[in-house]
Each structure stands twice: as C-alpha cells, then as structure tokens.
Design a protein around this motif. Sequence first.
Motif, mmCIF file in Angstrom:
data_model
loop_
_atom_site.group_PDB
_atom_site.id
_atom_site.type_symbol
_atom_site.label_atom_id
_atom_site.label_comp_id
_atom_site.label_asym_id
_atom_site.label_seq_id
_atom_site.Cartn_x
_atom_site.Cartn_y
_atom_site.Cartn_z
ATOM 1 N N PHE A 4 -5.461 12.675 3.208
ATOM 2 C CA PHE A 4 -4.844 11.659 3.035
ATOM 3 C C PHE A 4 -5.436 10.309 2.736
ATOM 4 C CE2 PHE A 4 -2.206 14.191 5.902
ATOM 5 C CZ PHE A 4 -0.824 13.749 5.301
ATOM 6 N N TYR B 35 0.826 -1.198 -0.040
ATOM 7 C CA TYR B 35 -0.057 0.177 -0.147
ATOM 8 C C TYR B 35 0.978 1.322 0.114
ATOM 9 C CZ TYR B 35 -3.651 -3.037 1.020
ATOM 10 O OH TYR B 35 -4.890 -4.170 0.988
ATOM 11 N N LYS C 42 -0.705 -2.127 5.312
ATOM 12 C CA LYS C 42 -1.989 -1.248 5.382
ATOM 13 C C LYS C 42 -1.780 -1.026 6.674
ATOM 14 C CE LYS C 42 -6.465 -0.893 4.285
ATOM 15 N NZ LYS C 42 -6.738 0.658 4.780
ATOM 16 N N CYS D 68 0.519 2.101 6.938
ATOM 17 C CA CYS D 68 0.016 3.293 6.352
ATOM 18 C C CYS D 68 -1.207 3.910 7.190
ATOM 19 C CB CYS D 68 -0.559 3.030 4.825
ATOM 20 S SG CYS D 68 0.733 2.387 3.872
ATOM 21 N N ASP D 69 -2.038 3.306 7.778
ATOM 22 C CA ASP D 69 -3.050 3.668 8.591
ATOM 23 C C ASP D 69 -2.443 4.445 9.751
ATOM 24 O OD1 ASP D 69 -4.881 2.770 6.915
ATOM 25 O OD2 ASP D 69 -5.350 1.070 8.264
ATOM 26 N N THR E 120 -5.107 5.956 1.420
ATOM 27 C CA THR E 120 -4.341 4.666 1.072
ATOM 28 C C THR E 120 -4.886 3.962 -0.073
ATOM 29 O OG1 THR E 120 -4.112 4.594 3.536
ATOM 30 C CG2 THR E 120 -3.329 2.554 2.106
ATOM 31 N N VAL F 224 0.530 5.798 0.778
ATOM 32 C CA VAL F 224 -0.251 6.677 1.448
ATOM 33 C C VAL F 224 -0.254 7.938 0.168
ATOM 34 C CG1 VAL F 224 -0.884 8.397 3.082
ATOM 35 C CG2 VAL F 224 -0.284 5.951 3.740
ATOM 36 N N ILE G 108 -0.992 7.996 8.846
ATOM 37 C CA ILE G 108 -2.234 8.804 8.609
ATOM 38 C C ILE G 108 -2.691 9.157 9.872
ATOM 39 C CG2 ILE G 108 -4.578 9.016 8.070
ATOM 40 C CD1 ILE G 108 -3.902 7.476 5.772
#
Length: 182
Positions: A127, A111, A149, A152-153, A129, A113, A156
Amino acid sequence: MGRKSTTRMLGCAEYEAKWLDDSMAVQLTARGFLPCANHFAQLEKRSDGNWEAVFYTQECRDEKHVPFCQQAILIVEGAQSSVFVTDALGRHEIAIRPAENRVADDQPGAYIVYARKTAVNVPDETFFTQPLGTKVLPIYSRAFGPSSKTECDAFIAAANNDFMMELDMLHAKIELAEVGED
C-alpha cells in the motif's frame, strides 16, 4: 543490418524553470513537438553551464507531429534567478519560478491509497499514499480515498488485509466463472 546514422541539431520548445522546494535545485522543462515520430528531443548541458535543446534525427523520417516533454534537474549557485537555453530560435533567458506549494498534510480529499491489483496475501508495504492527481502505474488500483493524509495512513495501519483478500477472492471467482463458460 547496419545502424542508421543520427544527426544532432538544435530544436525548439517552450521552456519553464522552477525551484524544487527550498533546495538549490531547479527543474528545467522543455515542451514542444517533434516533426517526425522517429526523432528524439533532449536537454543537454553545455560546457559553459548553459543548456541546449537538441533533436536527434535520422535520414528516414516517419513524418508525424509528436509532442515531447523533457526535464532536467540542475543545481543553481548563488542568487541566480534565471537559466539560459539555446535552441534553433536563439538564446532564451528562462526566469526561475518559485516552488509550487505542497498540499497540506491534513487537507481533506488530497490523498489516495493505492494497492497492487493482483497481489495475494497483500503485505502492508504494497500500500502507498499519493497526492490526488499523481499518475501511478496501471498495476495499482485505488484502495481508499480521496481523503486526508491522516485518514489514508490510518487505513493502511488498520487491519484492511481482509478487504484486499476478499477483493482477490472475488477476482478469482470471476476468473473461474469465465473459464467455466468456455
């Protein structure tokens, strides 16, 4: 200035059909080449439930081979395993392929962002993903990744507005320097 007449005729393409997830929906794709730049390709549903690949042409032609890719989403009933498409070469039975496996949520490097390039005081909702390889509009730039993921979360959710504000200030300084050189 009057409108030019348009003619509808059967075209031809290569076809593919695949299930979308676990639903009753199928994505039908037609890929090919148009003989002229001012012609248009379309997948159209017929009254009998089958599909046609058609070209819309005009009398004047801008002769140039132009690739096209048309897609349609259709709902398939029961245990149907194929879709029928009629084109200039005849009737084609397109076998419906299984849905593509989605990328596992925690797969490393799967993933990215993205964030808006020119936004000032960027709020969290700018933002987003996307799976690696997904095409995004050029107004967005890579802010983090590729990564899992979960990472990436976390990016953010973290206090990363400082990073984006620094990036915006750097762009502003570059613009000032370029204007000052004139």
